[in-house]
Design a protein around this motif. Structure first.
Motif, short mmCIF file in Angstrom:
data_model
loop_
_atom_site.label_atom_id
_atom_site.label_comp_id
_atom_site.label_asym_id
_atom_site.label_seq_id
_atom_site.Cartn_x
_atom_site.Cartn_y
_atom_site.Cartn_z
N GLU A 1 35.32 54.25 37.99
CA GLU A 1 35.88 53.73 39.07
C GLU A 1 37.44 53.88 38.78
O GLU A 1 38.21 54.07 39.66
CB GLU A 1 35.34 52.57 39.62
CG GLU A 1 33.86 52.53 39.97
CD GLU A 1 33.47 51.29 40.41
OE1 GLU A 1 32.98 51.21 41.61
OE2 GLU A 1 33.46 50.50 39.70
N LEU A 2 37.73 53.48 37.71
CA LEU A 2 39.25 53.44 37.03
C LEU A 2 39.90 54.78 37.26
O LEU A 2 40.82 54.83 38.02
CB LEU A 2 39.27 52.90 35.92
CG LEU A 2 40.59 52.81 35.24
CD1 LEU A 2 41.67 52.15 36.11
CD2 LEU A 2 40.73 52.19 33.78
N ALA B 1 40.25 55.98 40.91
CA ALA B 1 41.22 55.16 41.69
C ALA B 1 42.59 55.86 41.33
O ALA B 1 43.72 55.90 42.26
CB ALA B 1 41.65 53.88 41.41
N CYS B 2 42.84 56.73 40.38
CA CYS B 2 44.06 57.45 39.89
C CYS B 2 44.06 58.48 40.88
O CYS B 2 43.27 59.15 41.43
CB CYS B 2 43.95 57.78 38.45
SG CYS B 2 44.01 56.31 37.43
N THR C 1 33.47 50.22 44.16
CA THR C 1 34.69 51.00 44.41
C THR C 1 34.08 52.68 44.39
O THR C 1 34.52 53.13 45.08
CB THR C 1 35.71 50.76 43.74
OG1 THR C 1 36.14 49.36 43.35
CG2 THR C 1 36.93 51.55 43.59
N PHE D 1 41.72 48.34 41.41
CA PHE D 1 41.61 49.74 41.78
C PHE D 1 42.27 49.93 43.06
O PHE D 1 42.72 51.12 43.21
CB PHE D 1 39.94 49.94 42.07
CG PHE D 1 39.22 49.93 40.88
CD1 PHE D 1 39.71 50.15 39.72
CD2 PHE D 1 37.91 49.20 40.96
CE1 PHE D 1 38.81 50.02 38.35
CE2 PHE D 1 37.21 49.37 39.72
CZ PHE D 1 37.53 49.66 38.39
N GLU D 2 42.22 48.99 43.83
CA GLU D 2 42.96 49.15 45.19
C GLU D 2 44.45 49.30 44.82
O GLU D 2 45.32 49.96 45.19
CB GLU D 2 42.77 48.01 46.06
CG GLU D 2 43.74 47.99 47.54
CD GLU D 2 43.51 46.83 48.28
OE1 GLU D 2 44.01 46.90 49.50
OE2 GLU D 2 42.95 45.97 47.82
N TRP E 1 39.07 48.60 51.89
CA TRP E 1 39.23 48.05 50.84
C TRP E 1 38.34 46.55 51.13
O TRP E 1 37.75 45.99 50.25
CB TRP E 1 40.58 47.66 50.28
CG TRP E 1 40.98 49.13 49.60
CD1 TRP E 1 41.78 49.99 50.28
CD2 TRP E 1 40.56 49.45 48.27
NE1 TRP E 1 41.94 51.35 49.10
CE2 TRP E 1 41.19 50.92 48.25
CE3 TRP E 1 39.58 49.15 47.53
CZ2 TRP E 1 41.04 51.76 47.12
CZ3 TRP E 1 39.29 50.19 46.32
CH2 TRP E 1 40.16 51.26 46.30
#
Length: 266
Positions: A111-112, A115-116, A140, A87-88, A219
């Motif tokens: 979470e995916l 992260a975008c 996350t 994700f980071e 992070w």
């Protein structure tokens, strides 16, 4: 990379990365985590101007693979298999990353997409963070969600674990656009093209870097935060899920010292 679980293709200047484990509703597994990370690097090496993350099958991503959670992910996974580090990489990627959410996005799937940089969802998509009910935390999600929708709404979604329909997701800023199911991928590819059209890469990279810097994420804290949860609790939650029974959390409420042992010293 396991080519069967993550597919990569070019659509003009756009790299299309597709989760391809529909039998498990694209649940994040070690193979998928490694595959997405490798795909991002490949996109950069091959000069892609933007990345679109999509998925095959009825679900976008149903969260983390429970088998992997029970087998090491809760306790220091290998760096190339750590979802938080993936994700980071997405969040810090120097090119725009856009999620094409055509179905449910739960837990790690939510979470995916958080992260975008941008998210386009179909009208039937829905979102949920059910982790607390399984005795784990969306490590996350607790970092990214408040920055996207605000602290009060983040508390609501994480603590209640309720479903958020696409129209509400648009209303609260969780997604950028909602379109019919058949139009999701084309809409995302069009949006990606619009983003990278007639802008230089250095300025685009600088814009992303500074937008993220002004809403900085710790992070290191994200990566180690699963260790805050007592092992007895997440073992009970994940075992109950696998055994299709209601978890027994009452005993942990009767033992407050045990419940808090995972966060002592913070």
């Amino acid at each position: 990379m396991n080519a069967d679980k993550v597919l990569v293709e070019r659509r003009g200047n756009i790299a299309l990365v597709t989760l391809n484990d529909p039998g498990r509703r694209n649940a994040l597994s070690r193979e998928i985590v490694r595959g997405v990370s490798v795909s991002l690097q490949r996109a950069l090496d091959e000069g892609a101007r933007a990345v679109v993350i999509a998925a095959n099958g009825p679900a976008f991503c149903a969260g983390a693979n429970i088998d992997d959670l029970r087998d090491g992910w809760m306790e220091r996974p290998a760096p190339d298999e750590d979802p938080a580090l993936m994700f980071e990489r997405i969040a810090e990627f120097e090119r725009p990353v856009i999620a094409a959410v055509h179905g449910p996005a739960l837990g790690g799937g939510m979470e995916l997409m958080l992260a975008c940089d941008l998210v386009v969802a179909c009208e039937a998509a829905w979102f949920s963070m059910p982790e607390l009910g399984h005795g784990v935390i969306p490590n996350t999600g607790v970092a990214l969600l408040p920055r996207v929708i605000g602290m009060r709404r983040a508390f609501d979604l994480i603590l209640t674990r309720r479903r958020v329909a696409a129209d509400e997701a648009l209303d609260i800023g969780l997604v950028n656009r909602v379109v019919p199911a058949h139009a999701v991928l084309d809409s995302v590819l069009s949006l990606a093209g619009q983003v990278v059209e007639a802008v230089p890469p250095g300025a685009l990279k600088a814009a992303k870097r500074n937008l993220r810097a002004h809403a900085a994420i710790d992070w290191e804290r994200v990566v180690k935060s699963p260790l805050d949860v007592p092992k007895t609790e997440w073992r009970e939650g994940l075992d109950a899920f696998m055994q299709k029974r209601t978890p027994d959390y009452d005993r942990f409420w009767r033992e407050p010292a045990t419940t808090l042992q995972g966060i002592e010293g913070d």
